[in-house]
Design an enzyme around this catalytic site. Structure first.
Site, PDB file in Angstrom:
ATOM      1  CG  HIS A 294      -2.116  -0.823   1.125  1.00 32.56           C
ATOM      2  ND1 HIS A 294      -2.106  -2.170   1.412  1.00 32.56           N
ATOM      3  CD2 HIS A 294      -3.393  -0.520   0.752  1.00 32.56           C
ATOM      4  CE1 HIS A 294      -3.325  -2.660   1.222  1.00 32.56           C
ATOM      5  NE2 HIS A 294      -4.123  -1.685   0.817  1.00 32.56           N
TER       6      HIS A 294
ATOM      7  CE  LYS B 242      -3.673  -0.561   4.931  1.00 27.98           C
ATOM      8  NZ  LYS B 242      -4.985   0.003   5.284  1.00 27.98           N
TER       9      LYS B 242
HETATM   10  P1  NAD Z   1      -6.994   9.942   4.668  1.00 25.49           P
HETATM   11  O1  NAD Z   1      -5.889  10.072   5.673  1.00 25.49           O
HETATM   12  O2  NAD Z   1      -6.811  10.512   3.308  1.00 25.49           O
HETATM   13  O3  NAD Z   1      -8.327  10.572   5.271  1.00 25.49           O
HETATM   14  C1  NAD Z   1      -8.765  10.335   6.590  1.00 25.49           C
HETATM   15  C2  NAD Z   1      -9.411  11.636   7.064  1.00 25.49           C
HETATM   16  O4  NAD Z   1     -10.070  11.374   8.300  1.00 25.49           O
HETATM   17  C3  NAD Z   1      -8.409  12.756   7.308  1.00 25.49           C
HETATM   18  O5  NAD Z   1      -8.742  13.864   6.473  1.00 25.49           O
HETATM   19  C4  NAD Z   1      -8.571  13.077   8.789  1.00 25.49           C
HETATM   20  O6  NAD Z   1      -8.468  14.457   9.072  1.00 25.49           O
HETATM   21  C5  NAD Z   1      -9.980  12.568   9.058  1.00 25.49           C
HETATM   22  N1  NAD Z   1     -10.264  12.258  10.465  1.00 25.49           N
HETATM   23  C6  NAD Z   1      -9.488  11.608  11.357  1.00 25.49           C
HETATM   24  N2  NAD Z   1     -10.116  11.504  12.537  1.00 25.49           N
HETATM   25  C7  NAD Z   1     -11.328  12.096  12.377  1.00 25.49           C
HETATM   26  C8  NAD Z   1     -12.445  12.311  13.226  1.00 25.49           C
HETATM   27  N3  NAD Z   1     -12.440  11.899  14.505  1.00 25.49           N
HETATM   28  N4  NAD Z   1     -13.524  12.952  12.726  1.00 25.49           N
HETATM   29  C9  NAD Z   1     -13.538  13.413  11.466  1.00 25.49           C
HETATM   30  N5  NAD Z   1     -12.500  13.252  10.610  1.00 25.49           N
HETATM   31  C10 NAD Z   1     -11.422  12.592  11.063  1.00 25.49           C
HETATM   32  O7  NAD Z   1      -7.297   8.377   4.579  1.00 25.49           O
HETATM   33  P2  NAD Z   1      -8.180   7.614   3.477  1.00 25.49           P
HETATM   34  O8  NAD Z   1      -7.307   7.109   2.399  1.00 25.49           O
HETATM   35  O9  NAD Z   1      -9.359   8.437   3.145  1.00 25.49           O
HETATM   36  O10 NAD Z   1      -8.618   6.302   4.302  1.00 25.49           O
HETATM   37  C11 NAD Z   1      -9.429   6.434   5.436  1.00 25.49           C
HETATM   38  C12 NAD Z   1      -9.598   5.051   6.096  1.00 25.49           C
HETATM   39  O11 NAD Z   1     -10.264   4.172   5.188  1.00 25.49           O
HETATM   40  C13 NAD Z   1      -8.283   4.356   6.463  1.00 25.49           C
HETATM   41  O12 NAD Z   1      -8.482   3.626   7.667  1.00 25.49           O
HETATM   42  C14 NAD Z   1      -8.057   3.396   5.316  1.00 25.49           C
HETATM   43  O13 NAD Z   1      -7.286   2.264   5.684  1.00 25.49           O
HETATM   44  C15 NAD Z   1      -9.485   2.988   5.029  1.00 25.49           C
HETATM   45  N6  NAD Z   1      -9.751   2.494   3.676  1.00 25.49           N
HETATM   46  C16 NAD Z   1     -10.676   1.496   3.596  1.00 25.49           C
HETATM   47  C17 NAD Z   1     -11.060   1.023   2.373  1.00 25.49           C
HETATM   48  C18 NAD Z   1     -12.116  -0.046   2.317  1.00 25.49           C
HETATM   49  O14 NAD Z   1     -12.517  -0.471   1.216  1.00 25.49           O
HETATM   50  N7  NAD Z   1     -12.625  -0.502   3.473  1.00 25.49           N
HETATM   51  C19 NAD Z   1     -10.481   1.533   1.206  1.00 25.49           C
HETATM   52  C20 NAD Z   1      -9.543   2.574   1.308  1.00 25.49           C
HETATM   53  C21 NAD Z   1      -9.204   3.046   2.564  1.00 25.49           C
END
Ligand code: NAD
Length: 252
Positions: free
Chosen positions: A142, A146
């Site tokens: 990844h 991550k």
């Molecule tokens: P990212 O870091 O780009 O975005 C996460 C956002 O969440 C950030 O902007 C951060 O400021 C915000 N955040 C953190 N704590 C918060 C809170 N308490 N309230 C509101 N906002 C908050 O990450 P991303 O790429 O968007 O991924 C997010 C999550 O999704 C990760 O855990 C990633 O592993 C997961 N993910 C899951 C899948 C899936 O299919 N299940 C796919 C991609 C990513």
């Protein structure tokens, strides 16, 4: 076309923005964007901005997910969460959802492609179980931002393999020094650049190698699956995974 929904994005990072694009493309409306840091989003989950919201899509970070989910369920909102790295709290979250008669759907990977991949791996492992001279391992790659390792998807695939191959009874994660016991399944991870997510299962003997790989090209598949999950969840109550959605989809 499914009913047009009012959605809230809890977490407006890379996934939040991709969810917005896909949801709007499927005729839904984004009523709220909630993010601690992103410009254009409100910082806190509050009752007011969620008034007309049908489903909340929670994609934040491991340390935020449980509090967010509990708060949204307390407010009576159905939640689709894709955040990974919090599953040690699954039992307490499930108990809370049941107690509140809430609705939660979680998945470590929403991509329809990974669902197909997992089915292929399961069938391959059913066969490998009969051929003792094959060993198996998992590797996932990844992007370097991550926060958790191994990925939730790699852990799900590991459970499928342990379930199907009787001689594999434990998992070894990370960079392992020394001989890997025959009974262990090694799951390794690497982090590089902006790779959205690659999962490989290697099946190896002294004579040959079989490699099964799923490569996400971008975040579109994750977002599409999550929006499909919201469309499926909005009128339901209970604790679900993406398996429930795909199961209904396959029986159409
Ligand atoms: P990212 O870091 O780009 O975005 C996460 C956002 O969440 C950030 O902007 C951060 O400021 C915000 N955040 C953190 N704590 C918060 C809170 N308490 N309230 C509101 N906002 C908050 O990450 P991303 O790429 O968007 O991924 C997010 C999550 O999704 C990760 O855990 C990633 O592993 C997961 N993910 C899951 C899948 C899936 O299919 N299940 C796919 C991609 C990513």
């Amino acid at each position: 076309m499914p009913k047009s929904l009012c959605l809230a994005l809890v977490g407006y990072g890379k996934m939040g923005k991709m969810l917005e694009q896909i949801a709007v493309g499927r005729g839904h409306e984004i009523k709220a964007r909630i993010d601690l840091r992103e410009p254009g989003a409100v910082q806190n989950i509050d009752v007011g901005i969620l008034t007309d919201v049908d489903v909340c899509l929670e994609f934040t970070e491991p340390s935020s997910a449980v509090d967010n989910i509990l708060r949204l369920v307390e407010l009576g909102k159905p939640v689709v969460t894709g955040t990974t790295g919090w599953y040690q709290h699954l039992d307490e979250v499930k108990a809370f959802v049941v107690e509140k008669n809430g609705a939660l759907l979680y998945a470590s990977n929403f991509s329809p492609g990974i669902h197909i991949f997992q089915r292929i791996v399961a069938e391959a492992m059913r066969l490998v179980n009969h051929f003792e001279h094959y060993d198996v391992s998992i590797h996932e790659t990844h992007h370097r931002h991550k926060k958790d390792a191994p990925s939730g998807t790699a852990s799900t695939i590991a459970r499928i393999i342990l379930d199907k191959i009787e001689r594999k009874t434990s998992v070894i994660e990370g960079n392992y020094e020394g001989r890997v016991p025959d009974s262990a399944l090694q799951v390794s991870s690497s982090r590089c650049g902006e790779i959205p997510g690659t999962h490989s299962v290697t099946i190896d003997s002294s004579a040959d190698t079989i490699t099964l790989t799923h490569t996400a090209r971008n975040r579109e598949g994750f977002a599409l699956g999550a929006v499909m999950a919201a469309e499926w969840l909005y009128s339901k109550r209970g604790f679900f995974t993406m398996e429930d959605v795909f199961h209904d989809f396959e029986s159409l």
